[in-house]
Structures are given as C-alpha cells and as structure tokens.
Design a protein around this motif. Sequence first.
Motif, mmCIF file in Angstrom:
data_model
loop_
_atom_site.group_PDB
_atom_site.id
_atom_site.type_symbol
_atom_site.label_atom_id
_atom_site.label_comp_id
_atom_site.label_asym_id
_atom_site.label_seq_id
_atom_site.Cartn_x
_atom_site.Cartn_y
_atom_site.Cartn_z
ATOM 1 N N VAL A 1 -14.887 -9.110 -7.463
ATOM 2 C CA VAL A 1 -16.013 -10.046 -7.487
ATOM 3 C C VAL A 1 -15.527 -11.368 -8.079
ATOM 4 O O VAL A 1 -15.062 -11.416 -9.210
ATOM 5 C CB VAL A 1 -17.190 -9.488 -8.308
ATOM 6 C CG1 VAL A 1 -18.344 -10.486 -8.321
ATOM 7 C CG2 VAL A 1 -17.645 -8.156 -7.730
ATOM 8 N N SER B 1 -16.016 -15.403 -9.235
ATOM 9 C CA SER B 1 -16.925 -16.437 -9.720
ATOM 10 C C SER B 1 -16.420 -17.786 -9.215
ATOM 11 O O SER B 1 -15.395 -17.875 -8.529
ATOM 12 C CB SER B 1 -16.982 -16.424 -11.244
ATOM 13 O OG SER B 1 -15.701 -16.708 -11.791
ATOM 14 N N ASN B 2 -17.119 -18.858 -9.571
ATOM 15 C CA ASN B 2 -16.655 -20.198 -9.194
ATOM 16 C C ASN B 2 -15.265 -20.478 -9.762
ATOM 17 O O ASN B 2 -14.393 -21.039 -9.086
ATOM 18 C CB ASN B 2 -17.640 -21.257 -9.685
ATOM 19 C CG ASN B 2 -18.961 -21.207 -8.943
ATOM 20 O OD1 ASN B 2 -19.013 -20.878 -7.768
ATOM 21 N ND2 ASN B 2 -20.037 -21.533 -9.645
ATOM 22 N N ASN C 1 -27.942 -11.105 -3.946
ATOM 23 C CA ASN C 1 -28.730 -9.993 -4.475
ATOM 24 C C ASN C 1 -30.185 -10.045 -4.019
ATOM 25 O O ASN C 1 -30.804 -9.009 -3.774
ATOM 26 C CB ASN C 1 -28.660 -9.990 -6.001
ATOM 27 C CG ASN C 1 -27.280 -9.645 -6.527
ATOM 28 O OD1 ASN C 1 -26.525 -8.926 -5.869
ATOM 29 N ND2 ASN C 1 -26.937 -10.162 -7.683
ATOM 30 N N VAL D 1 -20.932 -13.671 -4.750
ATOM 31 C CA VAL D 1 -22.367 -13.427 -4.858
ATOM 32 C C VAL D 1 -23.065 -14.763 -5.107
ATOM 33 O O VAL D 1 -22.641 -15.537 -5.967
ATOM 34 C CB VAL D 1 -22.685 -12.426 -5.981
ATOM 35 C CG1 VAL D 1 -24.177 -12.131 -6.042
ATOM 36 C CG2 VAL D 1 -21.902 -11.139 -5.767
ATOM 37 N N TYR D 2 -24.115 -15.006 -4.354
ATOM 38 C CA TYR D 2 -24.799 -16.296 -4.415
ATOM 39 C C TYR D 2 -25.274 -16.625 -5.824
ATOM 40 O O TYR D 2 -25.136 -17.760 -6.291
ATOM 41 C CB TYR D 2 -25.993 -16.291 -3.448
ATOM 42 C CG TYR D 2 -26.826 -17.545 -3.513
ATOM 43 C CD1 TYR D 2 -26.384 -18.723 -2.931
ATOM 44 C CD2 TYR D 2 -28.057 -17.543 -4.176
ATOM 45 C CE1 TYR D 2 -27.136 -19.882 -3.006
ATOM 46 C CE2 TYR D 2 -28.821 -18.702 -4.245
ATOM 47 C CZ TYR D 2 -28.363 -19.863 -3.659
ATOM 48 O OH TYR D 2 -29.113 -21.009 -3.743
ATOM 49 N N GLU D 3 -25.823 -15.638 -6.524
ATOM 50 C CA GLU D 3 -26.357 -15.890 -7.855
ATOM 51 C C GLU D 3 -25.267 -16.304 -8.853
ATOM 52 O O GLU D 3 -25.559 -16.955 -9.849
ATOM 53 C CB GLU D 3 -27.088 -14.644 -8.378
ATOM 54 C CG GLU D 3 -28.434 -14.377 -7.727
ATOM 55 C CD GLU D 3 -28.299 -13.756 -6.340
ATOM 56 O OE1 GLU D 3 -29.325 -13.600 -5.665
ATOM 57 O OE2 GLU D 3 -27.169 -13.416 -5.936
ATOM 58 N N LYS D 4 -24.024 -15.924 -8.598
ATOM 59 C CA LYS D 4 -22.929 -16.236 -9.512
ATOM 60 C C LYS D 4 -22.008 -17.331 -8.983
ATOM 61 O O LYS D 4 -21.196 -17.868 -9.756
ATOM 62 C CB LYS D 4 -22.100 -14.978 -9.783
ATOM 63 C CG LYS D 4 -22.874 -13.843 -10.433
ATOM 64 C CD LYS D 4 -21.979 -12.637 -10.647
ATOM 65 C CE LYS D 4 -22.730 -11.488 -11.289
ATOM 66 N NZ LYS D 4 -21.863 -10.287 -11.470
ATOM 67 N N SER D 5 -22.089 -17.655 -7.703
ATOM 68 C CA SER D 5 -21.150 -18.609 -7.091
ATOM 69 C C SER D 5 -21.881 -19.597 -6.189
ATOM 70 O O SER D 5 -21.484 -19.831 -5.052
ATOM 71 C CB SER D 5 -20.076 -17.850 -6.295
ATOM 72 O OG SER D 5 -19.475 -16.838 -7.059
ATOM 73 N N LYS D 6 -22.954 -20.184 -6.691
ATOM 74 C CA LYS D 6 -23.731 -21.121 -5.885
ATOM 75 C C LYS D 6 -22.900 -22.331 -5.474
ATOM 76 O O LYS D 6 -23.066 -22.866 -4.372
ATOM 77 C CB LYS D 6 -24.970 -21.576 -6.654
ATOM 78 C CG LYS D 6 -25.996 -20.484 -6.887
ATOM 79 C CD LYS D 6 -27.224 -21.026 -7.596
ATOM 80 C CE LYS D 6 -28.261 -19.935 -7.819
ATOM 81 N NZ LYS D 6 -29.474 -20.450 -8.512
#
Length: 279
Positions: free
Chosen positions: A59, A61-62, A85, A124-129
Amino acid sequence: MRSGCYQAQFGLQAFRGGTMRGQTRVILLCTMLYCCVAASDKLGKLLQRQLQSKDAVIVFSNKDFEEFAASKGRNYHLMFFLNANYMSSNAQMNLPKLRQEFALAAQAYRLGPNAREIFFAELVYEKSKDVFQRLNVKQLPFVFHWGPDAVVREGRSIKLSKSSECGPRIKTYPWPAEDIISCATAESGLKAGNVDRPSLMKHPLFPLGLLLFIIIGGYVAWKVYNSPIVRITGLWALGALAVYWFATSGGMYNIIRGIPLYYRGQNGKVVFWMEGRQG
C-alpha cells in the motif's frame, strides 16, 4: 631549444588532458556507484514491505509514490491498483473482488523467476488524493504499469500512455488475475509463476470435514423428516406467504440487480437510503 620547449609544453598539456579525463571517469564511476546503491536501497525496502504484506501487495502513500515511483535510478517495474474505500460497497464495480484478483497476480509474480524485478502496489484514494489528482483519474477501477524509465517531477501532472492501462485490453470483469498477469508481462517482459487460487478443497482436513458433514447432515435430515412439526399445514402456508411477500416487495429485485443494502459516502459515513431526484 624551441623544439624542446614545444615538446615540454605538449607533454604538460597531454598530462593535464589525461588528468581531466581521469577525473571525469572517476566522477562518472562515483555517480554510477551512487545510483546503484540508491537503487539497491529502494529495492531492499520494497522487498521488505512486500514480505510484510499478507497478499504481496504494497500500500503506497503520496510519499511512497515519490520515493519508489517518481524518483530516478529504479531498476524494477511497478503495477498499480487504484482503489477507494468509499466505493467498496458498490456491487456493480465489485472492487473487493478485483482487489483479490490483483493480489493473486502479485503472489504469482512473487513466486516467479522475476520476483525481484516487479512489485504490485495499491493506491487508496483516502490516503493518496494527491497522486489521484496528478494522474487525472476520472473513474475506477484503474490498473496500470509503471516502468523503470517512467520519471515525473514532484508535484507535476502525470500522463500515462494508453498501452500502460490494463483495463481496455481485458474483456472479462472483474478482471481475472491471469489477464492482469498477461498485461504486466506484455508491458514488462517479465514472467510470473502459476496463479494459486485459494480453495476449501485444497485444505488437508477437507476429506474429514466432508465425511462429518455427510454423517451429521444425514442424521439431522432424518430427524426433521420424522418430526411432527413438518406436518403442520399452517407453517407451510406462512412460509409460502413469506416467500410471496419477499418476491413482491422489492427484495428479489434488489438481489437480481445487485443493489447494496447500504454504501459509504465520500465522507466515509454509512448511508442506508439512496437519495433520488424527481422531475
């Protein structure tokens, strides 16, 4: 005398030129060694995180994307799965099932001959917008290949080639692990191992469990068949009415159409009633 001076001057210039060429070679060698050490450090971190993952998917992150994907000096390939999510309960997209197929492909590569040359990662969108915005992703699911030569400056938008996307070339949905592997192989040239799908029949205790199920199930069926309760006609009538009510109240329609009982909004809260518009 002049000839001797010319010869001395020419020899001095040749020495200086040789020294400069030697310095250039040393600088190039140090640069290459630094790049090799940096690439080896990134590879070691990815292998460690892959080992810690339950399904061989890392997983990101940015910050991880900048370190392992956007930076230079990489000698490995990356396969990305974009997830969200708040869309996991969407029955039509079925992202959890697609995520499982992506993990099976990752495990097949981990067991293959090129395990140290390709890694599977999830954004994941919530963590890597920020990465989602730079990729200009309009819809999910989204799976793409990221090669060693792909480099982007920090904070800049990312333009992917159509050939790097796996979705357009796969007809079956949810995308099977075998088709994801075919996409990864076509883009990277790396081979994977066999896809090992989990199955209850592969469990070592499956024969014993099947035997116990037959014995216990047969005994329960025999007891129920000889019970006086099953001979009460009123219970059969109530059961028929319950089936009729369920079929005509919309429950059967929801099952056939795959409408979820609830879903999560973009804020992460559970929503039981879907808003609609009239007019």
